[in-house]
Design an enzyme around this catalytic site. Sequence first.
Site, PDB file in Angstrom:
ATOM      1  N   CYS A  38      13.156 -42.820  17.902  1.00  0.00           N
ATOM      2  CA  CYS A  38      13.174 -41.693  18.836  1.00  0.00           C
ATOM      3  C   CYS A  38      11.942 -40.863  18.502  1.00  0.00           C
ATOM      4  O   CYS A  38      11.843 -40.312  17.409  1.00  0.00           O
ATOM      5  CB  CYS A  38      14.449 -40.881  18.644  1.00  0.00           C
ATOM      6  N   ARG A  72      13.853 -38.168  27.220  1.00  0.00           N
ATOM      7  CA  ARG A  72      14.820 -37.071  27.051  1.00  0.00           C
ATOM      8  C   ARG A  72      14.199 -35.727  27.366  1.00  0.00           C
ATOM      9  O   ARG A  72      13.173 -35.352  26.827  1.00  0.00           O
ATOM     10  CB  ARG A  72      15.380 -37.043  25.622  1.00  0.00           C
TER      11      ARG A  72
END
Length: 317
Positions: free
Chosen positions: A190, A262
């Site tokens: 991530c 995101r």
Amino acid sequence: MAEDIRHDWTRGDVSALFALPFNELIFRAQSLHRKYFDAREVQISTLLSIKTGGCPEDCAYCPQSARYDTGVRAEKLMALNAVLDEARAAKAAGASRFCMGAAWREPKDRDVDSVCAMVEGVKSLGLETCATLGMLTKDHAKRLKNAGLDYYNHNLDTSPEFYSDIITTRTYQERLDTLAEVRAAGIAVCCGGIVGMGEDEADRAGLIATLAALDPHPESVPINALVRVAGTPLGDTAALEPLDFVRTIAVARVAMPKSVVRLSAGREEMSDETQALCFLAGANSIFYGPKLLTTPNPLADHDRALMERLGLRPMPV
Ligand code: SF4
């Protein structure tokens, strides 16, 4: 399909995406989004600060740095049971992934033991696990993987050129090295950045080009809008134009079509309309919960109502 997934994006290529007419860029981003994802689904994560404040690093945006007077007090690592209570509540609120953040430069051996126990506990509740603990060694990455860690978050923050305006206590290369250890351990990556820190569009292009050069692309790409916290060096930075934020999301989607992009920090200051444009531009993940580490986040009720108005639904695990 293969030509959509590229690792040879040059700065010029990425800058050219930023320069596209807005509607053209959004159309491209939306087309790729629909090719690789169900455009009605949004992945929901919850982020818990398991160790707050007192960080020795000097990240200019961060209220948790011990160098800035922001009112954030240094706390000890949370107890296992307290973390599991928060994870249960996150699951009940609809989260599929539980992210644990600690304000460390890097964890010590005993910290890794404690976090491994948390990862095992959260995993046993049926949630995906993510941690952000600072720099990792090969051994620490392996231990976290063995405990069941699914994702590790470590952001590049900005372009290599602008980086030294923001952080001086660790190098860009050290960040890339940690990402390589995470990848080598078999943990999903991530990795994203923060926009609105006073960088220019070329820096935003530099960030996306560097992320897109990672092979494979990070599975998850958080794009944060700076939350301007009083007491940090960036507390008075001029706000980024919302459409420039939307463009950054769209460029990330085009450059990394299969990654979950995101919409991260900064949503509290964003209108519902800006967030809707971000979803249209290819964002397909948000954080639920009233706080993002130490800064405010929209309430889960508001998020649920917004998703309903937009016809979006949580992505199943
Ligand atoms: S961003 Fe992370 S490493 Fe940087 S000061 Fe904040 S807690 Fe420390």
